[in-house]
Design a protein around this motif. Sequence first.
Motif, PDB file in Angstrom:
ATOM      1  N   LYS A   1       0.834  -1.204   0.000  1.00  0.00           N
ATOM      2  CA  LYS A   1       0.000   0.000   0.000  1.00  0.00           C
ATOM      3  C   LYS A   1       0.871   1.256   0.000  1.00  0.00           C
ATOM      4  N   ALA A   2       1.930   1.232   0.823  1.00  0.00           N
ATOM      5  CA  ALA A   2       2.790   2.408   0.948  1.00  0.00           C
ATOM      6  C   ALA A   2       3.555   2.699  -0.330  1.00  0.00           C
ATOM      7  N   GLN A   3       3.800   1.673  -1.131  1.00  0.00           N
ATOM      8  CA  GLN A   3       4.579   1.873  -2.348  1.00  0.00           C
ATOM      9  C   GLN A   3       3.767   2.510  -3.475  1.00  0.00           C
ATOM     10  N   ASN A   4       2.500   2.801  -3.230  1.00  0.00           N
ATOM     11  CA  ASN A   4       1.691   3.530  -4.205  1.00  0.00           C
ATOM     12  C   ASN A   4       1.938   5.036  -4.134  1.00  0.00           C
ATOM     13  N   VAL A   5       2.991   5.425  -3.414  1.00  0.00           N
ATOM     14  CA  VAL A   5       3.262   6.843  -3.213  1.00  0.00           C
ATOM     15  C   VAL A   5       3.497   7.576  -4.534  1.00  0.00           C
ATOM     16  N   GLU A   6       4.164   6.911  -5.494  1.00  0.00           N
ATOM     17  CA  GLU A   6       4.447   7.569  -6.774  1.00  0.00           C
ATOM     18  C   GLU A   6       3.155   7.895  -7.520  1.00  0.00           C
ATOM     19  N   LYS A   7       2.216   6.982  -7.491  1.00  0.00           N
ATOM     20  CA  LYS A   7       0.938   7.204  -8.149  1.00  0.00           C
ATOM     21  C   LYS A   7       0.185   8.366  -7.500  1.00  0.00           C
ATOM     22  N   THR A   8       0.256   8.436  -6.161  1.00  0.00           N
ATOM     23  CA  THR A   8      -0.419   9.510  -5.432  1.00  0.00           C
ATOM     24  C   THR A   8       0.209  10.865  -5.758  1.00  0.00           C
ATOM     25  N   VAL A   9       1.551  10.922  -5.791  1.00  0.00           N
ATOM     26  CA  VAL A   9       2.248  12.171  -6.087  1.00  0.00           C
ATOM     27  C   VAL A   9       1.938  12.632  -7.519  1.00  0.00           C
ATOM     28  N   ARG A  10       1.892  11.698  -8.467  1.00  0.00           N
ATOM     29  CA  ARG A  10       1.625  12.058  -9.857  1.00  0.00           C
ATOM     30  C   ARG A  10       0.246  12.713 -10.003  1.00  0.00           C
ATOM     31  N   ARG A  11      -0.750  12.135  -9.322  1.00  0.00           N
ATOM     32  CA  ARG A  11      -2.104  12.737  -9.409  1.00  0.00           C
ATOM     33  C   ARG A  11      -2.105  14.125  -8.781  1.00  0.00           C
ATOM     34  N   ALA A  12      -1.405  14.281  -7.638  1.00  0.00           N
ATOM     35  CA  ALA A  12      -1.357  15.592  -6.987  1.00  0.00           C
ATOM     36  C   ALA A  12      -0.684  16.628  -7.893  1.00  0.00           C
ATOM     37  N   GLN A  13       0.379  16.220  -8.564  1.00  0.00           N
ATOM     38  CA  GLN A  13       1.077  17.142  -9.464  1.00  0.00           C
ATOM     39  C   GLN A  13       0.203  17.521 -10.667  1.00  0.00           C
ATOM     40  N   LEU A  14      -0.565  16.551 -11.181  1.00  0.00           N
ATOM     41  CA  LEU A  14      -1.477  16.857 -12.281  1.00  0.00           C
ATOM     42  C   LEU A  14      -2.521  17.893 -11.858  1.00  0.00           C
ATOM     43  N   LEU A  15      -3.025  17.741 -10.642  1.00  0.00           N
ATOM     44  CA  LEU A  15      -4.014  18.694 -10.139  1.00  0.00           C
ATOM     45  C   LEU A  15      -3.416  20.095 -10.023  1.00  0.00           C
ATOM     46  N   VAL A  16      -2.190  20.168  -9.479  1.00  0.00           N
ATOM     47  CA  VAL A  16      -1.547  21.473  -9.308  1.00  0.00           C
ATOM     48  C   VAL A  16      -1.269  22.120 -10.667  1.00  0.00           C
ATOM     49  N   SER A  17      -0.796  21.328 -11.650  1.00  0.00           N
ATOM     50  CA  SER A  17      -0.444  21.868 -12.969  1.00  0.00           C
ATOM     51  C   SER A  17      -1.663  22.366 -13.732  1.00  0.00           C
ATOM     52  N   ASN A  18      -2.828  21.798 -13.431  1.00  0.00           N
ATOM     53  CA  ASN A  18      -4.035  22.150 -14.179  1.00  0.00           C
ATOM     54  C   ASN A  18      -5.100  22.784 -13.300  1.00  0.00           C
ATOM     55  N   MET A  19      -4.630  23.460 -12.230  1.00  0.00           N
ATOM     56  CA  MET A  19      -5.560  24.046 -11.268  1.00  0.00           C
ATOM     57  C   MET A  19      -6.494  25.066 -11.933  1.00  0.00           C
ATOM     58  N   TYR A  20      -5.969  25.779 -12.957  1.00  0.00           N
ATOM     59  CA  TYR A  20      -6.765  26.826 -13.612  1.00  0.00           C
ATOM     60  C   TYR A  20      -8.014  26.271 -14.292  1.00  0.00           C
ATOM     61  N   MET A  21      -7.999  24.971 -14.615  1.00  0.00           N
ATOM     62  CA  MET A  21      -9.138  24.382 -15.305  1.00  0.00           C
ATOM     63  C   MET A  21     -10.304  24.106 -14.352  1.00  0.00           C
ATOM     64  N   PHE A  22     -10.030  24.261 -13.030  1.00  0.00           N
ATOM     65  CA  PHE A  22     -11.076  23.973 -12.048  1.00  0.00           C
ATOM     66  C   PHE A  22     -11.449  25.232 -11.264  1.00  0.00           C
ATOM     67  N   ASN A  23     -11.200  26.403 -11.864  1.00  0.00           N
ATOM     68  CA  ASN A  23     -11.574  27.655 -11.192  1.00  0.00           C
ATOM     69  C   ASN A  23     -13.080  27.746 -10.968  1.00  0.00           C
ATOM     70  N   ASP A  24     -13.823  27.190 -11.913  1.00  0.00           N
ATOM     71  CA  ASP A  24     -15.278  27.172 -11.773  1.00  0.00           C
ATOM     72  C   ASP A  24     -15.670  26.036 -10.822  1.00  0.00           C
ATOM     73  N   PRO A  25     -16.288  26.363  -9.684  1.00  0.00           N
ATOM     74  CA  PRO A  25     -16.636  25.315  -8.703  1.00  0.00           C
ATOM     75  C   PRO A  25     -17.514  24.214  -9.276  1.00  0.00           C
ATOM     76  N   SER A  26     -18.231  24.487 -10.359  1.00  0.00           N
ATOM     77  CA  SER A  26     -19.117  23.473 -10.937  1.00  0.00           C
ATOM     78  C   SER A  26     -18.348  22.446 -11.778  1.00  0.00           C
ATOM     79  N   THR A  27     -17.068  22.730 -12.089  1.00  0.00           N
ATOM     80  CA  THR A  27     -16.260  21.818 -12.913  1.00  0.00           C
ATOM     81  C   THR A  27     -15.767  20.661 -12.046  1.00  0.00           C
ATOM     82  N   LYS A  28     -16.146  19.464 -12.405  1.00  0.00           N
ATOM     83  CA  LYS A  28     -15.778  18.278 -11.638  1.00  0.00           C
ATOM     84  C   LYS A  28     -14.795  17.379 -12.378  1.00  0.00           C
TER      85      LYS A  28
END
Length: 378
Positions: free
Chosen positions: A49-76
């Motif tokens: 379970k702990a070794q899934n850290v890379e997958k977790t970090v990658r998703r977090a980085q994707l969210l940070v890189s594309n934060m502008y696409m979720f400025n609208d609270p209705s965008t899911k």
Amino acid sequence: LNLQVEDGSEGGEQTDPMITVHQAWSKAVDKSLKGLEKKTRSLQMELDKAQNVEKTVRRAQLLVSNMYMFNDPSTKSAVVQDWENGGADVELVLDPKYDSASAEADALFQQARKMKRGSQVITELLTEASGAIETLSKCKVDLQSALAGDNGVDEGRLQIVQNRLLRTSKQTKFQAPVDEPAPTDKKPAQRSPRNRAKDAIEKQVRRLKSPAGCTILVGRNRRGNEYLTFSVARGDDIWMHARGYPGAHVLIQVRRGGPQPTEECLTLAANLAAFYSDARSERKASVTAAEPKHLLKPSGAPLGAVKLREELYVLDGSADDVPEELKMARESSGLSDEYRSADKAKHRKWTKEVAKRKQAKRREEQRARRKRKQTSEK
């Protein structure tokens, strides 16, 4: 070794006592091996379970890189480019648990840090368990080789294996058979005077269990109070004392990984503080609670005297609400008040004497400084 002879089931024949000893130790080794193997499987699952850290970090980085696409609270959800995967289009769907993409990214980074730390700890535990399994497996093979066929058991070889199992028991968590005293060539270890003194002082403290499983310690006298407050109390422990009355110091031990105190635990501790004090005859008594870091020992004060720097909170304690067995034990002991009002007066007198000595010392030092100054001016 103390050997026990058992009667056979037929014809009154006797079993070789060394065979019985060998079987007992072999079973103990097998039991320890099974426990370690179970622990290893559990740790391996946690590590996966702990070794899934890379997958977790990658998703977090994707969210940070594309934060502008979720400025609208209705965008899911949104289709983004994953540059870690050659710029491929990936649909990024927000987790409904979180209010925003930013909140999810923060949570994922925090989770990744915990997983990374957990992975390191689990790897170390797996290494220790693997070494323990290897040691016990070798001992198991050597135990089997101690069987000398029709000649029974090779006692010398058996004792060597037994001693090795005991030497490595701290690492392997091996437990010798209960009915078999541990073999040793050494004389019984004598407890040091320091350990004997510690045993004696620990007898001055009552030890109880709270409804949630926390350990509650209660000083039996001034020496027990001193030991409990300044030697045992630490960290997140909760210290209590009946306010304005001589009495027992009460400590709820709160340790990492152990049970946490509930309202029932706090109430029981407050009742104990009232019961084992001069407030025992009162219907209700105010009980002070504090953290150990705020407990100070006044200079020159007698045993059990405490200076409280800061209160945590105040509870109501009722001596009538302690468990009945404690009331019966006190009545059957025939003891009167363990904490007498005279003790409080004695403490006050002692504190005044200490203050007088300090004041006299300061005056003497001031006179000496003035004298040195006058000499230098001349």
